[in-house]
Each structure stands twice: as C-alpha cells, then as structure tokens.
Scaffold this motif. Structure first.
Motif, PDB file in Angstrom:
ATOM      1  N   ASP A 190      20.257  21.077  -0.278  1.00 32.23           N
ATOM      2  CA  ASP A 190      20.018  22.302  -1.044  1.00 32.23           C
ATOM      3  C   ASP A 190      18.640  22.295  -1.708  1.00 32.23           C
ATOM      4  OD1 ASP A 190      20.459  24.738  -2.292  1.00 32.23           O
ATOM      5  OD2 ASP A 190      21.640  23.888  -3.936  1.00 32.23           O
ATOM      6  N   HIS A 358      16.250  14.780  -5.904  1.00 37.21           N
ATOM      7  CA  HIS A 358      17.227  13.919  -5.241  1.00 37.21           C
ATOM      8  C   HIS A 358      16.508  12.908  -4.364  1.00 37.21           C
ATOM      9  CE1 HIS A 358      20.855  16.144  -6.236  1.00 37.21           C
ATOM     10  NE2 HIS A 358      20.331  17.263  -5.823  1.00 37.21           N
ATOM     11  N   TYR A 383      22.126  11.889   0.407  1.00 36.88           N
ATOM     12  CA  TYR A 383      22.630  13.144  -0.163  1.00 36.88           C
ATOM     13  C   TYR A 383      23.667  13.731   0.777  1.00 36.88           C
ATOM     14  CZ  TYR A 383      22.063  17.971  -1.976  1.00 36.88           C
ATOM     15  OH  TYR A 383      22.251  19.224  -2.517  1.00 36.88           O
ATOM     16  N   TRP A 384      24.832  14.113   0.203  1.00 38.95           N
ATOM     17  CA  TRP A 384      25.930  14.719   0.966  1.00 38.95           C
ATOM     18  C   TRP A 384      26.318  13.849   2.170  1.00 38.95           C
ATOM     19  CZ3 TRP A 384      24.381  20.674   0.852  1.00 38.95           C
ATOM     20  CH2 TRP A 384      24.532  21.141  -0.460  1.00 38.95           C
ATOM     21  N   ASN A 421      23.668  10.857  -3.990  1.00 40.47           N
ATOM     22  CA  ASN A 421      24.244  12.034  -4.643  1.00 40.47           C
ATOM     23  C   ASN A 421      25.370  12.660  -3.834  1.00 40.47           C
ATOM     24  OD1 ASN A 421      23.896  14.421  -6.655  1.00 40.47           O
ATOM     25  ND2 ASN A 421      23.868  15.399  -4.639  1.00 40.47           N
ATOM     26  N   GLU A 422      26.528  12.856  -4.481  1.00 42.26           N
ATOM     27  CA  GLU A 422      27.662  13.608  -3.912  1.00 42.26           C
ATOM     28  C   GLU A 422      27.968  13.211  -2.482  1.00 42.26           C
ATOM     29  OE1 GLU A 422      27.213  17.820  -4.379  1.00 42.26           O
ATOM     30  OE2 GLU A 422      27.583  17.724  -6.520  1.00 42.26           O
ATOM     31  N   ASN A 479      29.008  14.662 -10.814  1.00 44.08           N
ATOM     32  CA  ASN A 479      28.639  16.071 -10.881  1.00 44.08           C
ATOM     33  C   ASN A 479      29.914  16.886 -10.974  1.00 44.08           C
ATOM     34  OD1 ASN A 479      26.192  14.925 -10.240  1.00 44.08           O
ATOM     35  ND2 ASN A 479      26.046  15.834  -8.194  1.00 44.08           N
ATOM     36  N   TYR A 485      31.817  26.607  -9.512  1.00 47.26           N
ATOM     37  CA  TYR A 485      32.479  26.389  -8.210  1.00 47.26           C
ATOM     38  C   TYR A 485      33.917  26.020  -8.518  1.00 47.26           C
ATOM     39  CZ  TYR A 485      27.748  25.682  -6.263  1.00 47.26           C
ATOM     40  OH  TYR A 485      26.442  25.810  -5.879  1.00 47.26           O
ATOM     41  N   TRP A 555      22.269  20.678 -14.345  1.00 45.27           N
ATOM     42  CA  TRP A 555      21.559  21.229 -13.182  1.00 45.27           C
ATOM     43  C   TRP A 555      21.165  22.643 -13.492  1.00 45.27           C
ATOM     44  CZ3 TRP A 555      19.659  18.487  -9.427  1.00 45.27           C
ATOM     45  CH2 TRP A 555      19.230  19.130  -8.264  1.00 45.27           C
ATOM     46  N   PHE A 560      14.785  26.895  -8.449  1.00 43.04           N
ATOM     47  CA  PHE A 560      14.013  26.273  -7.364  1.00 43.04           C
ATOM     48  C   PHE A 560      14.351  26.938  -6.032  1.00 43.04           C
ATOM     49  CE2 PHE A 560      17.435  23.687  -5.458  1.00 43.04           C
ATOM     50  CZ  PHE A 560      18.374  23.695  -6.481  1.00 43.04           C
ATOM     51  N   ARG A 565      20.358  29.729  -0.327  1.00 41.82           N
ATOM     52  CA  ARG A 565      20.739  30.691  -1.369  1.00 41.82           C
ATOM     53  C   ARG A 565      20.253  32.080  -0.967  1.00 41.82           C
ATOM     54  NH1 ARG A 565      24.512  27.683  -3.930  1.00 41.82           N
ATOM     55  NH2 ARG A 565      23.811  25.532  -3.796  1.00 41.82           N
ATOM     56  N   ASN A 575      17.655  29.002  -5.815  1.00 36.86           N
ATOM     57  CA  ASN A 575      18.826  28.513  -6.527  1.00 36.86           C
ATOM     58  C   ASN A 575      18.580  28.850  -7.997  1.00 36.86           C
ATOM     59  OD1 ASN A 575      20.561  26.792  -8.103  1.00 36.86           O
ATOM     60  ND2 ASN A 575      20.967  25.603  -6.253  1.00 36.86           N
ATOM     61  N   LYS A 577      20.195  28.181 -10.808  1.00 39.44           N
ATOM     62  CA  LYS A 577      20.843  27.426 -11.884  1.00 39.44           C
ATOM     63  C   LYS A 577      19.856  26.900 -12.920  1.00 39.44           C
ATOM     64  CE  LYS A 577      24.803  26.401  -9.024  1.00 39.44           C
ATOM     65  NZ  LYS A 577      24.193  26.652  -7.699  1.00 39.44           N
TER      66      LYS A 577
HETATM   67  C1  GCB Z   1      25.059  19.969  -6.293  1.00 39.06           C
HETATM   68  C2  GCB Z   1      23.937  19.247  -5.669  1.00 39.06           C
HETATM   69  C3  GCB Z   1      22.622  19.957  -5.912  1.00 39.06           C
HETATM   70  C4  GCB Z   1      22.801  21.421  -5.681  1.00 39.06           C
HETATM   71  C5  GCB Z   1      23.775  21.937  -6.712  1.00 39.06           C
HETATM   72  C6  GCB Z   1      24.073  23.431  -6.568  1.00 39.06           C
HETATM   73  O1  GCB Z   1      26.094  19.442  -6.548  1.00 39.06           O
HETATM   74  O2  GCB Z   1      23.859  17.916  -6.051  1.00 39.06           O
HETATM   75  O3  GCB Z   1      21.656  19.423  -5.053  1.00 39.06           O
HETATM   76  O4  GCB Z   1      21.604  22.128  -5.735  1.00 39.06           O
HETATM   77  O5  GCB Z   1      24.987  21.267  -6.579  1.00 39.06           O
HETATM   78  O6  GCB Z   1      23.318  24.226  -7.078  1.00 39.06           O
HETATM   79  O7  GCB Z   1      25.068  23.755  -5.936  1.00 39.06           O
END
Ligand code: GCB
Length: 605
Positions: A190, A358, A383-384, A421-422, A479, A485, A555, A560, A565, A575, A577
């Motif tokens: 992401d 990340h 990541y993921w 991460n995640e 997280n 979500y 976050w 960004f 998105r 994004n 957030k």
């Molecule tokens: C997460 C990820 C991050 C994403 C964020 C999101 O859990 O670690 O990289 O950008 O959520 O905005 O969904």
C-alpha cells in the motif's frame, strides 16, 4: 509427521545463513567524496530492448551489445537505435514517477546515463556508492559491468578503481522496479512503487587500506562502558586511535591480523542522549592513512518486565508512523530538508518517537533524528505476503536487514529494528521471520527487535494477540483498525477489549482512519474529519486500557500516494489516513492525538 524433503533441507540450510557483511563503506558521506547527483539522461525501455536480444539472450552474458555501452553513432551509415546524449534528463536523486507525467504509473526498466570528471590520484582506490536504487540495479562504468544489486531501500557500492580513467567517465545504470513475487516487498503493498535512483550517488576516493566499518555505542544495558570495534578494509596489523575529546576519551589500539580492533572504554563523564537533550559527541578514528569523523550519541535501551527503559528510566513512546514521501512534490524526498519537514511535523505533534514504515529510509533520516531528538523504529519491507518458502527471498530480506543495521548501528535515535509488518501466521512465515529476528539480535544486541503483528477477533468483543513470533521479539507490536476496517463505527469502539498473551511491553504500531482534509460532516460519515476525530478519541480510550502499553505509532502523519486507493471523491490515489493533508494542513484528529501525547509527557516526566 512432517515429511523431510530435500527442499525443506535446502530451506533449513539457507534459512540459517544470512550474510552479516554489507558491501559498503561506513559513513560514506563523511569520506572524501565527489557527489554525482544532478541531471542524468534517461531512456524508458519497457521491452528491455537495451539488454535482451530478439532471440532472448542477455546482452552482457553473450558479448552482445547493450545500452550499457553508451554507444554513439560513429559513421553516417552506422545503425544505433538509442542515444543517451540526446535523451531527456531526470533529477538524481529522485524517482522517475514524479518527474515525467508519462511515468506516473510506469513500472519496468529505465536506463540512466551520466558523465563525470575524475582526476585519478596514483595509489588511491575509488568506490561508487548508491544510497538506494529501486529495485534492481545493473551498473556499468565506461561500458564495463561494475556490479548488480537487489533491494530498493539500502545502500550498495562497487570498487571502480580499474574501470575509471582520467578525465571524462560515463556511468550507465539499468534500473528495474517490476514488482515480483520473490522480491521484498513482493507484488502487493500500500504505497507508491517509486522507481529510480532515489538517493545520492557518490564516488569516494580512499587510500589503499582504510577504515571500512566501525561501531561505537554504549555496551548493552551498561551506562558506564563504551564498546566498539573498527574494521580495516585489508587484513593488516595497524596502529589506530579512537578519540572522543569532549568526553575526555582517547585510545590507541592495534588491529589484529584480520584488520580488526575491538575495544571497551570505561566512561568518565557523559551526557546521555535523550529526546529532550540529544547530545552528540564528536568522534574521530584515525589510522596512518585514513581518518573518519562522526557525531555519536550515547544511550541505552532495554526492556524490563512491561517497561521500556531509556538510560535506565521508563519511557512512553509518543510516536507516529511515516512514509518516505514528500507530499508536496509528490514523490520521494530529494533532499535533507524534505526529510526535516516530516520530522518537524512529528515534533509539532509532540512525538518523541517515529516509526519509519515500511522500509529503510534515506540515511539522512537517522542523522536528523539524532540531532532533533527523536527515537526511531526502523523496518525492512517484509510486508503482507512474502514468498516465505523461497530461499532467494529469505536471502534478499536478510541482506536488506544486514544493510540497514550496518548503516545505522551508530545512531542513538534508532532503538528498534522491525523485521516486518502484518504477516500471516503460518509455519513457513514463522521460520522466516524468526530467522530475521535472530539475525537482528545477533548483529546488534544493544537494540530491541520487534515487528508489527496482526490481531484477531476471539469473539465479538475480544481482540486477541497470540502470534508466537512474539516470543522472539523484545517488544510486541500490532496494528488494529477497529472503527475503520471491520469493528463498526468510531462510537462503537468502546465495546472492544484486548487480550494480549505476552508479558512484554506493547506498542500499537498502527491504528488509523481516513479523512479528506476540509470535508466536514457528522462522526458517522466516512472520510469526514469528524469521523477520524471520533475514531482517535475512542481509540485512545480503548488502547489506554492495555496495561502493558508503552507506546504507539498511529497510521499516519501525512496523507500519502497509493495506487490501491481509488475512490475518486475522497482518495484519488491517496491514502487519506494522514493527520496532515498533502498540502501540510492539520486535520482535527491531529489535535486529539497531540493532547493525549501532552498528557503522556507529563505522566512520564
Ligand atoms: C496497514 C498497513 C499499511 C496500510 C494501512 C492502511 O495495516 O500496514 O501499510 O497503509 O494498513 O491504510 O490500510
């Protein structure tokens, strides 16, 4: 019973041997360098025409010509179907996506070419150093291959002494940022996949033997002892000295036959580095032919029960997550001042801690954090979903971790290495990430190791953290996005509680909700500033019930760019957030978090 196949044997063998050697000179910016940044010619090559012949043979392995030769037409009849000198230019450092409209969504190969002058000095050696190139780089100098590198966020370097000549020299780099399953990160993430030469390029002039690497830090959990080593490039017995004049410390040492000298120095009087007083000391290391200067802060970091101790005192990590992006360009930051702007915003939020998510950031970031008094979490892009069973993937993940730790091990600001991460919970991932955590601990016992884990609903109101990777970590972090979500609306967040199956300090490595700056509505309306504000108010209440909570990095600081998105009304490939908009305006939630951090600061005084 598990089957013990040849594949699992190979996996096992490769999974225990991460290379702990990085291939670059420590603190390159403090050496005798020539900066090669500037305008570089570029050719977009979506079909790899400059590298792969029409019958599929790779040019460099088969003596065929390729763009790395930087050919010029020599006679009017000669056929040459490219010409760097007539091609447009891009800024280096800088990603290509933000510099040429046609390249915003482009992923693939771009060739770069640059001319530079060198006055070769007899007896000197020359090293070409790249801060980062995303993702794969094939480097040639004056038509000859210098080397290759994979991984988009860490430095690499080649010795080019034998490739250079006096006067004008040419460098060509093939950069490819195609997302691939086996890469780290893999195909899905992401953030924007910014391609190109995204950090500085320098040519270092070194003596025959020189100080290749060094570490000078307080010993593990010991405020009274400085411990360190230095490593020469050539295995040679040499007299060296280490001086920290303002601390009244000086030492003469002799390297061993391998060119290494380790030392322990009892501390006389030191002002320890803290976010409130980020004291840095001038350090110089000298040999008969080389010297290097650094500015180093001294602090300890440790975990005791549920607490994180900085210089022996409990600390609460008032943090925020970041991406390495200047929203105003928008694109990868191109200078130290772009990065300073991001950290300055974190300071305005009253942070003492920043999560560099990340992936490894420009090395200026940890130097700035050292100066400005911000603690750092640094991470590798595991990541993921990653190709967990692929030894080559493990190798490139491990290599990025090695390169990150090697580069930033002298920075007082860095307190946590995050190994990912995640990531989904399964055996192959467990082995992979445990291996990385062990590697980080082995390379650097003076810092903490963590990872941003996932939590799951145990029942309709219980959120559970029980990932056994937590056993390999010093701090458990996770997280959670309840209220954004899943988990209903912000006003419903209060129904949840956490069950955390670890007796360790906890950091909430992410929580967050999207808001389009300037869009106002009621707190049930998605993407309104009021929704995000209510989310933060109720999340702060929820996470405050965690007994072990010792920090958080919501976050995220700034909106960004992300290709994931796509809502045209609110996102438009951003994004949302961020607590700050892409034009630098603070949203309502910014002030909610700041008020919480002001309270925490008082509580931990
Ligand atoms: C997460 C990820 C991050 C994403 C964020 C999101 O859990 O670690 O990289 O950008 O959520 O905005 O969904």
């Amino acid at each position: 019973m598990k089957k013990f196949t040849l594949v699992s044997l190979l996996l096992f063998v490769s999974f225990i041997t991460i290379n702990a050697q990085a291939t670059f000179i420590q603190n390159i910016k403090a050496r005798n360098i020539q900066n090669l940044d500037g305008r570089w010619h570029y050719i977009v090559d979506p079909y790899e025409t400059g590298f792969v012949g029409f019958l599929g043979k790779k040019a460099d392995e088969n003596g065929l010509s390729g763009f790395f030769e930087n050919k010029q037409q020599e006679s009017k009849s000669e056929l040459v179907e490219y010409d760097f000198s007539k091609s447009p230019t891009l800024n280096v450092p800088g990603d290509w996506n933000s510099q040429d409209e046609r390249l915003l969504f482009y992923e693939g190969t771009v060739w770069y070419q640059h001319d530079f002058d060198v006055q070769i000095k007899p007896g000197k050696r020359y090293f070409l150093n790249f801060g980062a190139v995303n993702y794969e780089a094939y480097v040639s100098v004056n038509g000859k291959k210098a080397g290759t590198h994979k991984g988009g966020f860490t430095p690499f370097e080649f010795e080019v002494t034998n490739l250079l000549h006096n006067g004008n020299n040419s460098i060509v780099i093939k950069v490819n940022d195609t997302r691939k399953k086996e890469n780290v990160p893999t195909t899905n993430f992401d953030w924007w996949n910014y391609g190109g030469i995204t950090r500085d390029v320098v040519l270092a002039e070194m003596s025959q033997n020189f100080i290749r690497d060094y570490k000078i830090q307080l010993a593990k959990n010991d405020l009274k002892t400085i411990k360190g080593y230095l490593q020469l490039d050539q295995p040679q017995v040499e007299q060296v000295s280490v001086n920290i004049p303002e601390a009244g410390l000086q030492m003469k040492l002799t390297t061993d036959a391998a060119g290494k000298a380790s030392f322990t120095l009892p501390v006389k009087k030191l002002n320890y580095w803290t976010p409130e007083h980020p004291r840095l000391y001038d350090v110089s290391i000298n040999t008969s032919t080389d010297s290097v200067h650094d500015q180093i802060g001294f602090r300890t970091i440790e975990v005791r029960g549920k607490d994180i101790l900085l210089n022996g005192k409990p600390v609460f990590l008032r943090g925020i997550s970041l991406h390495e992006e200047n929203p105003m360009i928008p694109g990868r930051p191109r200078s130290k001042s772009d990065l300073r702007m991001l950290l300055q915003w974190a300071k305005e939020l009253n942070c003492n801690f920043v999560r560099l998510a990340h992936y490894p950031y420009n090395e200026y970031m940890s130097h700035l954090a050292d100066e400005m008094g911000l603690l750092l979490w640094e991470e590798v892009p595991v990541y993921w979903t990653i190709d967990w069973e692929n030894p080559a993937t493990y190798e490139v993940a491990g290599q990025q971790l090695t390169e990150l730790i090697t580069r930033d091990k002298n920075r007082a600001s860095v307190i946590i290495w995050s190994v990912g991460n995640e990531t989904p919970i399964n055996d192959a991932r467990e082995k992979f990430m445990e291996g990385l955590a062990n590697h980080a601990h082995t390379m650097d016992s003076t810092r903490l190791v963590s990872a941003a884990l996932l939590v799951f609903n145990k029942d309709s109101t219980t959120i559970e953290l029980n990932d056994k990777l937590g056993n390999s970590l010093d701090v458990v972090s996770f997280n959670e996005y309840y209220g954004w979500y899943g988990g209903g609306l912000p006003r419903e967040i209060g129904k949840f509680h956490f069950q955390i199956d670890f007796n360790k300090p906890v950091i909430i490595s992410e929580l967050g909700a999207g808001a389009l700056g300037g869009f106002h509505a009621d707190a049930d309306t998605r993407f309104s500033e009021e929704y995000q504000e209510a989310f933060y108010q109720n999340q702060i209440k929820l996470v405050s019930t965690i007994d072990n909570l010792r920090g958080m990095t919501p976050w995220i600081l700034v909106d960004f760019r992300s290709p994931k998105r796509m809502n045209p009304t609110y996102q438009n490939y951003w994004n949302r957030k961020g607590l700050i908009t892409e034009t630098g305006k603070k949203k309502k939630a910014f002030f909610v978090l700041k008020a919480f951090y002001d309270e925490k600061e008082k509580q931990y005084k």
